[in-house]
Design an enzyme around this catalytic site. Structure first.
Site, mmCIF file in Angstrom:
data_model
loop_
_atom_site.group_PDB
_atom_site.id
_atom_site.type_symbol
_atom_site.label_atom_id
_atom_site.label_comp_id
_atom_site.label_asym_id
_atom_site.label_seq_id
_atom_site.Cartn_x
_atom_site.Cartn_y
_atom_site.Cartn_z
ATOM 1 C CG HIS A 338 -2.021 1.010 1.156
ATOM 2 N ND1 HIS A 338 -1.864 2.292 1.620
ATOM 3 C CD2 HIS A 338 -3.278 0.933 0.659
ATOM 4 C CE1 HIS A 338 -2.978 2.969 1.421
ATOM 5 N NE2 HIS A 338 -3.856 2.172 0.834
ATOM 6 C CG ASP A 397 -8.312 -3.814 -2.838
ATOM 7 O OD1 ASP A 397 -9.523 -3.564 -2.824
ATOM 8 O OD2 ASP A 397 -7.460 -2.964 -3.109
#
Length: 460
Positions: A338, A397
């Protein structure tokens, strides 16, 4: 070379030849030496060299916290997601303790900056219900008559089409923008479900069932009720979907889709253009589309790794993915890493806990365990492949696709559900940009082309 767009020829082959030639011409003159980015101190991706984002604005709406800067160095910490000063963990726990739905409360908080009273929350839920109805003829003309195989594209097109049904579409006053935002927040779930039902009929040769929304239902309940032919769902399922919506509702002004919304808003354009652009951004596999990619990747691993609990086999396959020898050939382990979170993504931590509870003792438990193994092994595989000691973690996700799968939600709705949740955040950012900034975004690009003289066509 003659490009050869001749209607009398085989257009398929001629078009391929023409495009190949044009690409070759482009590549001859359009390379940029990567060293120039360092020479001119260009912040690629609007990021500093240490991975932090370039500060582009100020916001009350959300804080995404994943590291500390200590003596000039970036130090990873457990990630925090804070909506209007309130940690997402507290919001989730508060709703869980009172056994109630929380998404509508989160939307109120993001839009207005305070937690609603019981009366305000009930009034807001009633207001959303009032605005759910589509304009006359909209579903028939925009959705049923123009089906799309991709629901995200259909969401963007439908939102843009709402412009034509609004007599005050270009009015950017606070009152009108608020009205447009409430309508979009209320309507997007129905647009998503209707688009999916039409897609089933047009592309999958399946029955299409269009259920009306029920006024007593929350957003999560209405989604499940209208997706399913028999309209049945459990309270546990609806609360889990509501949790997903809460976690996806907002992620700071710098995330790609919210920033896209703010960029368009800064130009003074209408709400429909700004929100549809955010949807288009979220569709990308490096952004919201990653949840679907994680599940696709999982299917590759399930098919090619003989023993899912064998860490050596899983590690070897992850290494092949990074080397572009397996998976979809992208070289990406989807759902890992991320831009801000490094030690942990708080959304992923919450989802993982709930995914385990739902998967335990079911046919999905083996898939959950495989995902957990991938999550644990991926950082070391990254380090071995890239030689980069940067800490990476699973992002939201990574587990969201499996949760959707366990809820019986079809894969083509994974990313659209992300959009349905995130529209609350987008609208909050649009209103904040309109009311507090009032300056068009216009970053600079360093031009590196050398000056040269024009050459007449006959001399080239």
């Amino acid at each position: 070379m003659s490009i050869g767009f001749n209607s009398n020829l085989n257009m398929g082959q001629e078009q391929k030849k023409a495009i190949k030639y044009l690409c070759e011409e482009y590549l001859k003159y359009n390379n940029i030496d990567s060293s120039l980015y360092d020479k001119f101190n260009v912040k690629r991706g609007l990021r500093n060299n240490d991975g932090t984002g370039v500060v582009a604005g100020l916001t009350h709406i959300c804080n995404v916290h994943g590291y500390l800067i200590s003596e000039g160095e970036r130090v990873p910490i457990d990630g925090e997601l804070i909506y209007r000063g309130i940690n997402i963990k507290e919001l989730v726990e508060g709703c869980k303790k009172e056994n109630r739905f929380g998404y509508e409360e989160v939307v109120w908080l993001l839009l207005f900056g305070s937690l609603p009273t019981a009366a305000q929350l009930k009034g807001f839920q009633d207001t959303l219900c009032l605005f759910r109805e589509m304009p006359s003829g909209f579903v028939d003309d925009i959705i049923i008559k123009a089906p799309s195989p991709n629901i995200m594209n259909k969401l963007a097109r439908s939102v843009l089409a709402l412009y034509s049904y609004d007599d005050r579409a270009d009015d950017t006053s606070l009152e009108n923008t608020m009205r447009q935002c409430i309508e979009l927040i209320a309507r997007l779930p129905s647009i998503m479900v209707s688009s999916y039902q039409v897609k089933k009929r047009a592309y999958d040769n399946e029955s299409m069932v269009l259920h009306p929304c029920l006024p007593e239902h929350s957003t999560a309940e209405n989604i499940l009720s209208t997706i399913r032919a028999d309209r049945s769902f459990t309270d546990e399922e609806a609360k889990l979907l509501d949790l997903m919506l809460m976690l996806h509702a907002e992620h700071g002004g710098g995330n790609n889709s919210s920033f896209t919304c703010r960029v368009l808003t800064s130009s003074g354009t209408d709400s429909y253009s700004a929100i549809s652009s955010a949807i288009c951004s979220l569709k990308g596999p490096k952004h919201g589309g990653a949840n679907n990619k994680v599940m696709q990747m999982l299917e590759y691993i399930k098919a090619d790794v003989k023993h899912w609990n064998n860490e050596i086999e899983v590690t070897d396959y992850l290494r092949k993915i990074l080397q572009k020898e397996a998976g979809d050939g992208s070289g990406l382990i989807y759902g890992i890493g991320h831009a801000i979170y490094s030690k942990s993504d708080p959304r992923a931590v919450i989802l993982k806990q709930n995914a385990f509870q739902l998967a335990k003792g079911t046919e999905y438990e083996a898939e959950f365990n495989l995902l957990e193994t991938i999550e644990r092994l991926a950082p070391e595989v990254f380090y071995q492949h890239k030689g980069d000691s940067k800490m990476v973690c699973a992002n939201v996700d990574f587990y969201s696709g499996l949760v959707y799968k366990m809820l019986g939600i079809p894969p083509e709705l994974y990313t659209p559900l992300f959009a349905v949740a995130r529209i609350g955040g987008w609208c909050a950012h649009r209103i904040e940009e309109l009311t507090t900034c009032n300056r068009i975004m216009r970053p600079a690009y360093k031009a590196i082309a050398q000056e040269r003289s024009y050459i007449p066509l006959s001399e080239r």
